[in-house]
Design a protein around this motif. Structure first.
Motif, PDB file in Angstrom:
ATOM      1  N   ARG A  14      -5.092  -0.178  -2.249  1.00  0.00           N
ATOM      2  CA  ARG A  14      -4.229   0.370  -3.304  1.00  0.00           C
ATOM      3  C   ARG A  14      -4.298  -0.496  -4.557  1.00  0.00           C
ATOM      4  N   ARG A  18      -5.615   0.638  -8.192  1.00  0.00           N
ATOM      5  CA  ARG A  18      -4.663   0.535  -9.307  1.00  0.00           C
ATOM      6  C   ARG A  18      -5.237  -0.282 -10.461  1.00  0.00           C
ATOM      7  N   GLU A  30       1.975   4.095  -6.060  1.00  0.00           N
ATOM      8  CA  GLU A  30       1.424   3.729  -4.762  1.00  0.00           C
ATOM      9  C   GLU A  30       2.363   4.127  -3.623  1.00  0.00           C
ATOM     10  N   GLU A  32       2.289   4.049   0.907  1.00  0.00           N
ATOM     11  CA  GLU A  32       1.526   3.510   2.027  1.00  0.00           C
ATOM     12  C   GLU A  32       1.391   4.461   3.209  1.00  0.00           C
TER      13      GLU A  32
END
Length: 226
Positions: A14, A18, A30, A32
């Motif tokens: 991530r 990003r 973001e 998860e």
């Protein structure tokens, strides 16, 4: 600023996505796991979703399928699986493109930009394929010399779909679902027949575009570059 939802249970993935996309001017959210991502997408505007397949609570397959039920946005899969069966499954569920881990972040950025370009083209009413222009308002084909013609509706819709997403692979099943509908009683040979007719109809314009068969997967349209 385009808003991109990045869904992966690996924090370093991530963060990598990003960092590279923020440098290109994208806003990154973001998540998860798939469940949290779906909840966010249901309650907030999102311009694109980048997702992993193997995630807790809701995997990427289920997330992709759920996203397609309420939104028409670019979806890019990041996966450790590169087998053709996984690619086929992803395309059938509505994935637009994919990259395989470990991936080059520069390539990822290019794919993201290409997807946004495809979707912007798809939402307009004009698609240019070399010296041919498709006008969805009038359902006419316009040639560079100013002449126009009409072709059967399904052929036009099929060419417009492929042309407005040039370079993107479409499975036969996805084309049937999008152009003929879920209740269509025919089979995938219908797509093959229409592709054959389009190739014959525009055989003199192969310098502008061509429809390529990807064996075992489906079709994509390639626009010839000057």
């Amino acid at each position: 600023m385009p808003k991109v939802l990045v869904v992966d249970d690996e924090e370093h993935i991530r963060e990598l996505v990003r960092l590279y996309l923020e440098d290109e001017g994208f806003e990154i959210i973001e998540k998860e796991n798939g469940a949290d991502a779906l909840e966010f997408a249901e309650n907030n505007h999102v311009d694109m979703v980048i997702l992993d397949i193997m995630m807790p609570q809701m995997d990427g397959w289920a997330l992709c399928q759920n996203l397609r039920e309420f939104g028409d946005m670019p979806i890019l899969m990041i996966t450790a699986k590169g087998e053709s069966t996984d690619r086929i499954k992803g395309f059938k569920l509505g994935t637009d493109d994919y990259v395989v881990k470990p991936f080059d972040p520069v390539e990822l950025v290019l794919r993201v930009k290409a997807l946004f370009k495809r979707y912007r083209t798809a939402t307009s009413n004009i698609v240019k394929l070399g010296d041919i222009t498709l006008d969805r308002k009038s359902y006419r084909v316009v040639f560079s010399d100013g002449k126009t013609t009409t072709i059967p509706l399904k052929e036009f819709e099929l060419l417009y779909k492929l042309g407005s997403n040039a370079g993107q692979l479409f499975t036969r099943d996805s084309l049937i679902e999008q152009l003929w509908g879920m209740d269509f009683a025919g089979d995938e040979r219908t797509v093959d027949v229409h592709i054959k007719r389009l190739r014959e109809r525009f055989s003199a314009h192969e310098s502008s575009f061509r429809i390529v068969t990807i064996r075992g997967l489906g079709y994509r349209l390639e626009v010839e570059q000057d």
